[in-house]
Design a protein around this motif. Structure first.
Motif, PDB file in Angstrom:
ATOM      1  N   VAL A 188       0.870  -1.169   0.000  1.00 24.79           N
ATOM      2  CA  VAL A 188       0.000   0.000   0.000  1.00 24.79           C
ATOM      3  C   VAL A 188       0.906   1.218   0.000  1.00 24.79           C
ATOM      4  CG1 VAL A 188      -1.700   1.298   1.336  1.00 24.79           C
ATOM      5  CG2 VAL A 188      -1.796  -1.212   1.296  1.00 24.79           C
ATOM      6  N   CYS A 189       0.704   2.125  -0.941  1.00 26.70           N
ATOM      7  CA  CYS A 189       1.636   3.250  -1.024  1.00 26.70           C
ATOM      8  C   CYS A 189       0.927   4.600  -1.086  1.00 26.70           C
ATOM      9  CB  CYS A 189       2.554   3.086  -2.231  1.00 26.70           C
ATOM     10  SG  CYS A 189       3.900   4.278  -2.227  1.00 26.70           S
ATOM     11  N   ASP A 190       1.338   5.492  -0.187  1.00 23.91           N
ATOM     12  CA  ASP A 190       0.883   6.879  -0.205  1.00 23.91           C
ATOM     13  C   ASP A 190       1.757   7.629  -1.210  1.00 23.91           C
ATOM     14  OD1 ASP A 190       0.306   9.547   0.232  1.00 23.91           O
ATOM     15  OD2 ASP A 190       0.729   9.529   2.378  1.00 23.91           O
ATOM     16  N   MET A 191       1.165   7.967  -2.365  1.00 27.62           N
ATOM     17  CA  MET A 191       1.911   8.686  -3.417  1.00 27.62           C
ATOM     18  C   MET A 191       1.432  10.134  -3.548  1.00 27.62           C
ATOM     19  SD  MET A 191       2.527   5.940  -6.523  1.00 27.62           S
ATOM     20  CE  MET A 191       3.110   4.259  -6.216  1.00 27.62           C
ATOM     21  N   SER A 192       0.936  10.685  -2.440  1.00 31.80           N
ATOM     22  CA  SER A 192       0.336  12.026  -2.514  1.00 31.80           C
ATOM     23  C   SER A 192       1.228  13.049  -3.201  1.00 31.80           C
ATOM     24  CB  SER A 192       0.003  12.531  -1.105  1.00 31.80           C
ATOM     25  OG  SER A 192      -1.038  11.763  -0.541  1.00 31.80           O
ATOM     26  N   SER A 193       2.532  13.008  -2.929  1.00 30.96           N
ATOM     27  CA  SER A 193       3.344  14.114  -3.430  1.00 30.96           C
ATOM     28  C   SER A 193       4.183  13.774  -4.658  1.00 30.96           C
ATOM     29  CB  SER A 193       4.217  14.694  -2.314  1.00 30.96           C
ATOM     30  OG  SER A 193       4.908  13.686  -1.623  1.00 30.96           O
ATOM     31  N   ASP A 194       4.027  12.569  -5.214  1.00 27.66           N
ATOM     32  CA  ASP A 194       4.711  12.350  -6.494  1.00 27.66           C
ATOM     33  C   ASP A 194       3.895  11.543  -7.501  1.00 27.66           C
ATOM     34  OD1 ASP A 194       5.031   9.830  -5.381  1.00 27.66           O
ATOM     35  OD2 ASP A 194       7.211   9.766  -5.597  1.00 27.66           O
ATOM     36  N   ILE A 195       2.598  11.444  -7.252  1.00 27.05           N
ATOM     37  CA  ILE A 195       1.746  10.713  -8.189  1.00 27.05           C
ATOM     38  C   ILE A 195       1.854  11.334  -9.592  1.00 27.05           C
ATOM     39  CG2 ILE A 195      -0.338  12.098  -7.652  1.00 27.05           C
ATOM     40  CD1 ILE A 195      -0.822   8.444  -7.915  1.00 27.05           C
ATOM     41  N   PHE A 196       1.951  10.492 -10.587  1.00 27.45           N
ATOM     42  CA  PHE A 196       2.025  10.922 -11.994  1.00 27.45           C
ATOM     43  C   PHE A 196       3.272  11.737 -12.333  1.00 27.45           C
ATOM     44  CE2 PHE A 196      -2.674  10.375 -11.562  1.00 27.45           C
ATOM     45  CZ  PHE A 196      -2.747   9.256 -12.354  1.00 27.45           C
ATOM     46  N   SER A 197       4.275  11.706 -11.442  1.00 23.12           N
ATOM     47  CA  SER A 197       5.509  12.426 -11.763  1.00 23.12           C
ATOM     48  C   SER A 197       6.515  11.481 -12.423  1.00 23.12           C
ATOM     49  CB  SER A 197       6.133  13.001 -10.497  1.00 23.12           C
ATOM     50  OG  SER A 197       6.695  11.964  -9.699  1.00 23.12           O
ATOM     51  N   ARG A 198       6.250  10.171 -12.337  1.00 21.59           N
ATOM     52  CA  ARG A 198       7.193   9.171 -12.859  1.00 21.59           C
ATOM     53  C   ARG A 198       6.445   7.871 -13.122  1.00 21.59           C
ATOM     54  NH1 ARG A 198      10.256   6.838  -7.471  1.00 21.59           N
ATOM     55  NH2 ARG A 198       8.589   7.265  -5.992  1.00 21.59           N
ATOM     56  N   LYS A 199       7.053   7.034 -13.908  1.00 22.84           N
ATOM     57  CA  LYS A 199       6.432   5.745 -14.206  1.00 22.84           C
ATOM     58  C   LYS A 199       6.429   4.865 -12.963  1.00 22.84           C
ATOM     59  CE  LYS A 199       5.923   3.808 -18.065  1.00 22.84           C
ATOM     60  NZ  LYS A 199       5.837   3.265 -19.427  1.00 22.84           N
ATOM     61  N   VAL A 200       5.347   4.139 -12.796  1.00 17.00           N
ATOM     62  CA  VAL A 200       5.192   3.231 -11.663  1.00 17.00           C
ATOM     63  C   VAL A 200       4.511   1.981 -12.203  1.00 17.00           C
ATOM     64  CG1 VAL A 200       3.668   2.885  -9.685  1.00 17.00           C
ATOM     65  CG2 VAL A 200       5.143   4.891  -9.748  1.00 17.00           C
ATOM     66  N   ASN A 201       4.940   0.839 -11.754  1.00 18.33           N
ATOM     67  CA  ASN A 201       4.289  -0.390 -12.198  1.00 18.33           C
ATOM     68  C   ASN A 201       3.136  -0.728 -11.242  1.00 18.33           C
ATOM     69  OD1 ASN A 201       3.654  -2.742 -13.498  1.00 18.33           O
ATOM     70  ND2 ASN A 201       5.288  -3.942 -12.532  1.00 18.33           N
ATOM     71  N   VAL A 202       1.929  -0.328 -11.634  1.00 18.56           N
ATOM     72  CA  VAL A 202       0.761  -0.443 -10.743  1.00 18.56           C
ATOM     73  C   VAL A 202       0.560  -1.882 -10.265  1.00 18.56           C
ATOM     74  CG1 VAL A 202      -1.755  -0.132 -10.603  1.00 18.56           C
ATOM     75  CG2 VAL A 202      -0.341   1.601 -11.727  1.00 18.56           C
ATOM     76  N   ALA A 203       0.909  -2.834 -11.112  1.00 19.91           N
ATOM     77  CA  ALA A 203       0.716  -4.247 -10.750  1.00 19.91           C
ATOM     78  C   ALA A 203       1.511  -4.648  -9.497  1.00 19.91           C
ATOM     79  CB  ALA A 203       1.111  -5.148 -11.927  1.00 19.91           C
ATOM     80  N   ASP A 204       2.513  -3.853  -9.140  1.00 20.61           N
ATOM     81  CA  ASP A 204       3.289  -4.147  -7.932  1.00 20.61           C
ATOM     82  C   ASP A 204       2.592  -3.702  -6.651  1.00 20.61           C
ATOM     83  OD1 ASP A 204       5.287  -5.126  -9.534  1.00 20.61           O
ATOM     84  OD2 ASP A 204       6.537  -3.320  -9.448  1.00 20.61           O
TER      85      ASP A 204
END
Lengths: 355, 355
Positions: free
Chosen positions: A165-181
């Motif tokens: 579970v990840c809180d990405m409040s301050s960098d969401i959509f700033s870089r590629k992330v593999n959502v499946a992880d």
């Protein structure tokens, strides 16, 4: 012309603000404000649908995940995550990489056991703790991807045998992330995705329903999934502005393109901090955030004059958080690289005047 | 020119929308949007302070009460009220006057005992149940002041030996209310007070702290009071628009003045419904709402043509809720009496053409 380095609610693209203002007066030419139409109207349903589609497209969200736009900020997710995932007799694993991680784990304690598997508290969070083993018997692993206050960022996500579970409040959509992880990704919109008042949640459907607990409707991911983020009246305007911001991001070339820009902005600014004898960075270099660049002056007497100097040049929002001091330049997606160069020029000019 | 009779999110004053749009581009002339400034900035703190002051002034809130602007809508209050007030071994008394009251009491069951002391369910909620005794051993009595779906309204609040909690989402600030008679008043803003995305809560401080339960921070009234509605990032824009709407209400002469206007609007519209042979009211006359006027056609074949007829005249949002059918004209504070006359004229013209 202001150069907005504020930590959040942060800068939004100029064209998004213009479109949002128009929608407040006359939305899509229908003769009504977006603030005074039903959330069940076809006009708003189209906005919500597009927002969900854009999240799925920009983040390449795989099948089996739901995309929600909720209220209450990340702070509500701090409670909602354990409410839904942590059995009373179970435990959850938390990495304490900052104040927000600390708040998240405190909320989890209301619902079950909490194991803090790593912390950087003793250093006032100047680095990302990486030396830990994820307990395979915990319900989930909780991470914070970027720490706004200290300017640190998790550049590589750890492998995990349990849902992350990840809180990405301050960098969401700033870089590629593999959502499946991830099991759950959540983010208050007000830093990189939209205005305050809406929270993005991406949740893997099959991790739900295992906590064996009655959950009030608004706090139950399942209810929100079934209601399509409209179990009750959603925050209409905040969702519209988020959708417009995501549309802007797509037009710019998506996450990959913005990541390159963000890399360039961060590289230029950190280079100046490391080069300029008046300034120094706050964090361990390898964990430096590409979103929130924290730095201090070598000579404390330069602090106030530099702030004033910046203010005169239209550079706003760079005062550091009270728990760190110094300066924090937040260089979110919507901040143009030209603003970064204005700040670098100011640092150089100030150093020239104060050598 | 549209005449917006939508049930919610509902009509807002034209000048408020203009000011809100301006703030989205350039707030108070500071060169930044209200969407991209810190909630801790002096500019936004002034907005929140004024919003709280206006609520206190317009509603004559006595000492010992706190005014909060929260997220999550009334639906979150359905859970937050029992979370904070209902001990696990205790009970709460609910009057089931509509679907929202029903949802509220269902949420309470997660936290303790619930006694439904009166219901109008058997009539599909066409009247306000009044024949009940309030149990003095319950933690609180829960009421819904106005039922948006059925068009009924509680015109006189019952005396109660226990704290009264009232959902005023759809008639807040439409009429004078003696706040001292209530333990908690809550209202989603999006009908009479502002846009979707913010919830007003007025809470009597001394009723808190008695449920003997650990409460997550965001759901704890005490935390929200101590944080001054800023325990986390508040819904900045929705609070601004609410403040502007309250400022507009004050300039109009406050609650007393708007109550007179609302009385006149409701009187004129119900008179036409009772007079016009094509239409009839849905509810028991003594419980008719002054906010949501529900009516049907005597001849079902007139329903669609009348909707089309209205649409051509710019009358929007009058389709009835699917569970009642017919028409619903919501005549909230911001709807001018001229719009009511346009609707009345349309009803008369339509009757003339169809006699």
């Amino acid at each position: 012309m202001k150069h907005n380095f504020g930590a959040g609610p942060g800068i939004l693209p100029h064209e998004v603000l213009k479109q949002a203002a128009e929608a407040v007066v006359n939305f899509n030419g229908i003769g009504l404000s977006v603030l005074e139409i039903s959330h069940r109207s076809s006009e708003f349903e189209a906005v919500l649908d597009e927002a969900v589609s854009l999240v799925k497209e920009l983040f390449e969200v795989p099948a089996g995940y739901s995309v929600l736009f909720l209220q209450g900020g990340a702070s509500t997710q701090f409670a909602m995550v354990p409410y839904n995932l942590l059995p009373e007799t179970g435990k959850a694993a938390y990495v304490e990489s900052g104040v927000w991680a600390n708040k998240a784990l405190k909320e989890a304690k209301y619902f079950g056991g909490v194991e803090v598997i790593a912390t950087a508290k003793e250093s006032n969070f100047t680095y990302i703790p990486k030396d830990f083993t994820v307990p395979s018997d915990a319900a989930y692993l909780h991470l914070t991807s970027n720490n706004t206050i200290y300017g640190t960022q998790l550049h590589e996500f750890p492998a995990s045998p349990i849902p992350v579970v990840c809180d990405m409040s301050s960098d969401i959509f700033s870089r590629k992330v593999n959502v499946a992880d991830f099991g759950i990704i959540y983010a208050g919109a007000q830093k990189n995705m939209g205005p305050a008042g809406v929270t993005l949640v991406i949740v893997k459907d099959d991790i739900l329903g295992k906590a064996d607990r009655k959950i009030p409707a608004m706090l139950n991911y399942q209810t929100q999934i079934e209601g399509g983020s409209m179990y009750n009246t959603p925050p209409v305007f905040a969702i519209l502005v988020s959708m417009l911001t995501l549309r802007w991001l797509k037009a710019k070339g998506g996450v990959e393109a913005i990541e390159k820009e963000n890399d360039a902005k961060a590289k230029a600014l950190y280079a100046e901090i490391d080069r300029n004898p008046l300034f120094k960075g706050v964090c361990v270099p390898e964990d430096r955030s590409k979103m929130n660049v924290c730095f201090v002056v070598e000579n404390p007497e330069h602090e106030k004059p530099f702030l004033k100097f910046c203010d005169e040049k239209g550079i706003v929002g760079i005062k550091g958080h009270r728990s760190v001091g110094g300066f924090r330049a937040s260089i979110y997606n919507a901040l143009p690289i030209t603003s970064v160069h204005v700040l670098i020029d100011a640092m150089q000019e100030f150093a020239e005047k104060n050598k």
